[in-house]
Design an enzyme around this catalytic site. Structure first.
Site, PDB file in Angstrom:
ATOM      1  N   MET A 122     -12.215   4.361  -1.212  1.00 57.74           N
ATOM      2  CA  MET A 122     -12.931   4.674   0.030  1.00 57.74           C
ATOM      3  C   MET A 122     -13.612   6.019  -0.192  1.00 57.74           C
ATOM      4  O   MET A 122     -13.231   7.035   0.390  1.00 57.74           O
ATOM      5  CB  MET A 122     -11.948   4.699   1.206  1.00 57.74           C
ATOM      6  CG  MET A 122     -11.496   3.294   1.600  1.00 57.74           C
ATOM      7  SD  MET A 122     -10.019   3.294   2.621  1.00 57.74           S
ATOM      8  CE  MET A 122      -8.770   3.327   1.342  1.00 57.74           C
ATOM      9  N   ASP A 136      -6.697  -6.406   4.355  1.00 60.69           N
ATOM     10  CA  ASP A 136      -6.061  -5.089   4.292  1.00 60.69           C
ATOM     11  C   ASP A 136      -6.131  -4.391   5.638  1.00 60.69           C
ATOM     12  O   ASP A 136      -7.214  -4.119   6.150  1.00 60.69           O
ATOM     13  CB  ASP A 136      -6.794  -4.260   3.212  1.00 60.69           C
ATOM     14  CG  ASP A 136      -6.270  -2.837   3.069  1.00 60.69           C
ATOM     15  OD1 ASP A 136      -5.178  -2.534   3.591  1.00 60.69           O
ATOM     16  OD2 ASP A 136      -6.960  -2.035   2.410  1.00 60.69           O
ATOM     17  N   GLY A 137      -4.952  -4.086   6.181  1.00 56.16           N
ATOM     18  CA  GLY A 137      -4.870  -3.278   7.392  1.00 56.16           C
ATOM     19  C   GLY A 137      -4.153  -3.979   8.529  1.00 56.16           C
ATOM     20  O   GLY A 137      -4.569  -5.048   8.973  1.00 56.16           O
ATOM     21  N   GLY A 138      -3.041  -3.408   8.941  1.00 57.24           N
ATOM     22  CA  GLY A 138      -2.329  -3.925  10.108  1.00 57.24           C
ATOM     23  C   GLY A 138      -1.632  -5.254   9.892  1.00 57.24           C
ATOM     24  O   GLY A 138      -1.350  -5.977  10.849  1.00 57.24           O
ATOM     25  N   HIS A 173      -8.233   0.879  -4.249  1.00 61.34           N
ATOM     26  CA  HIS A 173      -9.198   0.706  -3.159  1.00 61.34           C
ATOM     27  C   HIS A 173      -9.927   2.033  -2.948  1.00 61.34           C
ATOM     28  O   HIS A 173      -9.370   2.970  -2.389  1.00 61.34           O
ATOM     29  CB  HIS A 173      -8.416   0.273  -1.900  1.00 61.34           C
ATOM     30  CG  HIS A 173      -9.250   0.091  -0.682  1.00 61.34           C
ATOM     31  ND1 HIS A 173      -8.702  -0.081   0.573  1.00 61.34           N
ATOM     32  CD2 HIS A 173     -10.593   0.042  -0.496  1.00 61.34           C
ATOM     33  CE1 HIS A 173      -9.660  -0.224   1.465  1.00 61.34           C
ATOM     34  NE2 HIS A 173     -10.816  -0.137   0.849  1.00 61.34           N
ATOM     35  N   ASP A 218      -4.803   3.526  -2.136  1.00 60.81           N
ATOM     36  CA  ASP A 218      -5.914   3.870  -1.253  1.00 60.81           C
ATOM     37  C   ASP A 218      -6.430   5.268  -1.550  1.00 60.81           C
ATOM     38  O   ASP A 218      -5.758   6.255  -1.260  1.00 60.81           O
ATOM     39  CB  ASP A 218      -5.444   3.831   0.207  1.00 60.81           C
ATOM     40  CG  ASP A 218      -5.208   2.410   0.688  1.00 60.81           C
ATOM     41  OD1 ASP A 218      -6.160   1.609   0.643  1.00 60.81           O
ATOM     42  OD2 ASP A 218      -4.078   2.110   1.115  1.00 60.81           O
ATOM     43  N   MET A 275      -9.086   8.109  -0.708  1.00 58.73           N
ATOM     44  CA  MET A 275      -9.991   8.517   0.380  1.00 58.73           C
ATOM     45  C   MET A 275     -10.520   9.915   0.110  1.00 58.73           C
ATOM     46  O   MET A 275      -9.758  10.804  -0.272  1.00 58.73           O
ATOM     47  CB  MET A 275      -9.226   8.535   1.698  1.00 58.73           C
ATOM     48  CG  MET A 275      -8.531   7.235   2.016  1.00 58.73           C
ATOM     49  SD  MET A 275      -7.633   7.364   3.566  1.00 58.73           S
ATOM     50  CE  MET A 275      -6.845   5.760   3.621  1.00 58.73           C
ATOM     51  N   SER A 296       0.838  -1.208   0.000  1.00 64.30           N
ATOM     52  CA  SER A 296       0.000   0.000   0.000  1.00 64.30           C
ATOM     53  C   SER A 296       0.867   1.250   0.000  1.00 64.30           C
ATOM     54  O   SER A 296       1.615   1.525   0.942  1.00 64.30           O
ATOM     55  CB  SER A 296      -0.919   0.018   1.223  1.00 64.30           C
ATOM     56  OG  SER A 296      -1.462   1.319   1.358  1.00 64.30           O
ATOM     57  N   MET A 316     -11.723  -5.917   5.326  1.00 67.04           N
ATOM     58  CA  MET A 316     -10.885  -4.933   6.023  1.00 67.04           C
ATOM     59  C   MET A 316     -10.519  -5.491   7.391  1.00 67.04           C
ATOM     60  O   MET A 316     -11.391  -5.911   8.152  1.00 67.04           O
ATOM     61  CB  MET A 316     -11.627  -3.608   6.189  1.00 67.04           C
ATOM     62  CG  MET A 316     -11.812  -2.800   4.918  1.00 67.04           C
ATOM     63  SD  MET A 316     -10.264  -2.386   4.074  1.00 67.04           S
ATOM     64  CE  MET A 316      -9.415  -1.386   5.313  1.00 67.04           C
ATOM     65  N   GLY A 349      -9.369   4.149   6.610  1.00 71.33           N
ATOM     66  CA  GLY A 349      -9.119   5.579   6.802  1.00 71.33           C
ATOM     67  C   GLY A 349      -7.659   5.911   7.063  1.00 71.33           C
ATOM     68  O   GLY A 349      -7.194   6.969   6.660  1.00 71.33           O
ATOM     69  N   PHE A 350      -6.953   5.005   7.726  1.00 70.52           N
ATOM     70  CA  PHE A 350      -5.573   5.321   8.078  1.00 70.52           C
ATOM     71  C   PHE A 350      -4.681   4.084   7.988  1.00 70.52           C
ATOM     72  O   PHE A 350      -5.126   2.979   8.310  1.00 70.52           O
ATOM     73  CB  PHE A 350      -5.501   5.879   9.513  1.00 70.52           C
ATOM     74  CG  PHE A 350      -6.268   7.164   9.665  1.00 70.52           C
ATOM     75  CD1 PHE A 350      -5.667   8.392   9.387  1.00 70.52           C
ATOM     76  CD2 PHE A 350      -7.612   7.131  10.045  1.00 70.52           C
ATOM     77  CE1 PHE A 350      -6.397   9.571   9.495  1.00 70.52           C
ATOM     78  CE2 PHE A 350      -8.340   8.320  10.153  1.00 70.52           C
ATOM     79  CZ  PHE A 350      -7.737   9.538   9.876  1.00 70.52           C
ATOM     80  N   GLY A 351      -3.442   4.319   7.587  1.00 74.57           N
ATOM     81  CA  GLY A 351      -2.456   3.249   7.625  1.00 74.57           C
ATOM     82  C   GLY A 351      -1.885   3.160   9.041  1.00 74.57           C
ATOM     83  O   GLY A 351      -2.198   3.994   9.901  1.00 74.57           O
ATOM     84  N   GLY A 352      -1.093   2.146   9.282  1.00 76.13           N
ATOM     85  CA  GLY A 352      -0.375   2.046  10.548  1.00 76.13           C
ATOM     86  C   GLY A 352      -1.201   1.652  11.763  1.00 76.13           C
ATOM     87  O   GLY A 352      -0.765   1.822  12.893  1.00 76.13           O
ATOM     88  N   HIS A 392      -1.170  -1.395  -4.234  1.00 78.82           N
ATOM     89  CA  HIS A 392      -2.447  -1.031  -3.618  1.00 78.82           C
ATOM     90  C   HIS A 392      -2.522   0.485  -3.469  1.00 78.82           C
ATOM     91  O   HIS A 392      -1.653   1.116  -2.862  1.00 78.82           O
ATOM     92  CB  HIS A 392      -2.540  -1.718  -2.254  1.00 78.82           C
ATOM     93  CG  HIS A 392      -3.862  -1.596  -1.581  1.00 78.82           C
ATOM     94  ND1 HIS A 392      -4.950  -2.390  -1.910  1.00 78.82           N
ATOM     95  CD2 HIS A 392      -4.283  -0.778  -0.586  1.00 78.82           C
ATOM     96  CE1 HIS A 392      -5.980  -2.063  -1.129  1.00 78.82           C
ATOM     97  NE2 HIS A 392      -5.600  -1.094  -0.322  1.00 78.82           N
TER      98      HIS A 392
HETATM   99  C1  DX5 Z   1      -6.598   1.721   5.346  1.00 77.96           C
HETATM  100  C2  DX5 Z   1      -6.083   1.307   4.004  1.00 77.96           C
HETATM  101  C3  DX5 Z   1      -4.951   0.365   4.021  1.00 77.96           C
HETATM  102  C4  DX5 Z   1      -3.689   0.869   4.671  1.00 77.96           C
HETATM  103  C5  DX5 Z   1      -2.849  -0.306   5.057  1.00 77.96           C
HETATM  104  O1  DX5 Z   1      -7.757   2.454   5.165  1.00 77.96           O
HETATM  105  O2  DX5 Z   1      -7.124   0.693   3.267  1.00 77.96           O
HETATM  106  O3  DX5 Z   1      -4.663  -0.092   2.712  1.00 77.96           O
HETATM  107  O4  DX5 Z   1      -2.941   1.708   3.848  1.00 77.96           O
HETATM  108  O5  DX5 Z   1      -1.745   0.164   5.734  1.00 77.96           O
HETATM  109  P1  DX5 Z   1      -1.076  -0.659   6.921  1.00 77.96           P
HETATM  110  O6  DX5 Z   1      -0.519  -1.896   6.314  1.00 77.96           O
HETATM  111  O7  DX5 Z   1      -0.040   0.287   7.416  1.00 77.96           O
HETATM  112  O8  DX5 Z   1      -2.145  -0.947   7.932  1.00 77.96           O
HETATM  113 ZN    ZN Z   2      -6.578  -0.248   1.356  1.00 71.34          ZN
END
Ligand code: DX5
Ligand code: ZN
Length: 221
Positions: A67, A174-176, A65, A34, A36, A7, A136, A141-144, A32
């Protein structure tokens, strides 16, 4: 097939082209992206001009993706920008099936994503028309963020349903996701893995991609 989709949200935006080339050389088949809109999710990322800009420096499958609210409005624009696979959120529109059909009519792959609180069952009637379903594993909404453990059960439930009904489908998580929790997800039935921070924030992204692939291969039954 096991697919890694790094991502870009966690990449260094001042050198995106280079970041993409590195992860592709390390074996990432998808990228990927994202998108938003600040309405469907409480964050704004990037959109059409960025995607068409980086399209020139990448040969990977662009896994976009969305959103965004009412995604049907922008399907053509994202396809023209270079999307190969478009994922819309079940919760973002009145009629997800209509949007999926609009995407597929254009010859692009279509997927539907569900948030952690949306029941897996909503995907069942759509599965036959989808190329991929996205579970999900964090709130979009957010990475990390940290993976929500209950979401792994949703992956397993969906894979079981698909197998019982003879439906071949990619399941994306996807996510974490990190090298530490990857095996549970692959074991549950996810075969397309998104990872942002775990890859781009690592000292050596190529090493993490190789490690993730080894872990996934080891899970193969
Ligand atoms: C969150 C995104 C994810 C995100 C994943 O809304 O859809 O794709 O970027 O990032 P990590 O791997 O850091 O959770
Ligand atoms: Zn994503």
């Amino acid at each position: 097939m096991f697919i890694i989709s790094p991502s870009v949200l966690a990449a260094d935006f001042s050198k995106l082209g280079e970041e993409l080339q590195n992860v592709e050389a390390a074996g990432a088949q998808y990228i990927h992206l994202d998108v938003m809109d600040g309405v469907f999710v409480p964050n704004i990322s990037f959109g059409i001009p960025v995607i068409s800009g980086i399209r020139k420096s990448s040969r990977a499958v662009f896994d976009v993706h969305l959103m965004i609210t009412d995604p049907i409005r922008y399907i053509d624009a994202f396809i023209n920008a270079g999307a190969d696979l478009l994922t819309i959120h079940y919760e973002s529109c009145e009629n997800p099936r209509e949007v999926v059909r609009a995407i597929k009519t254009k010859g692009v792959k279509a997927a539907v994503a569900i948030k952690p609180a949306t029941p897996t069952e909503v995907l069942y009637p759509l599965l036959g028309e989808l190329d991929m379903a996205l579970i999900m594993t964090v709130e979009p909404g957010f990475g990390g963020q940290k993976l929500i453990p209950e979401t792994v059960k949703k992956v397993r439930k969906l894979r079981e349903y698909a197998e019982q009904n003879g439906i071949e489908i990619d399941i994306q998580a996807d996510g974490g996701i990190t090298a530490d929790n990857l095996s549970e997800l692959v074991n549950a039935g996810a075969n397309v893995i998104v990872a942002g921070s775990a890859i781009f924030r690592a000292e050596n992204p190529s090493k993490v991609i190789a490690q993730m692939r080894r872990i996934a291969e080891a899970q193969k039954k």
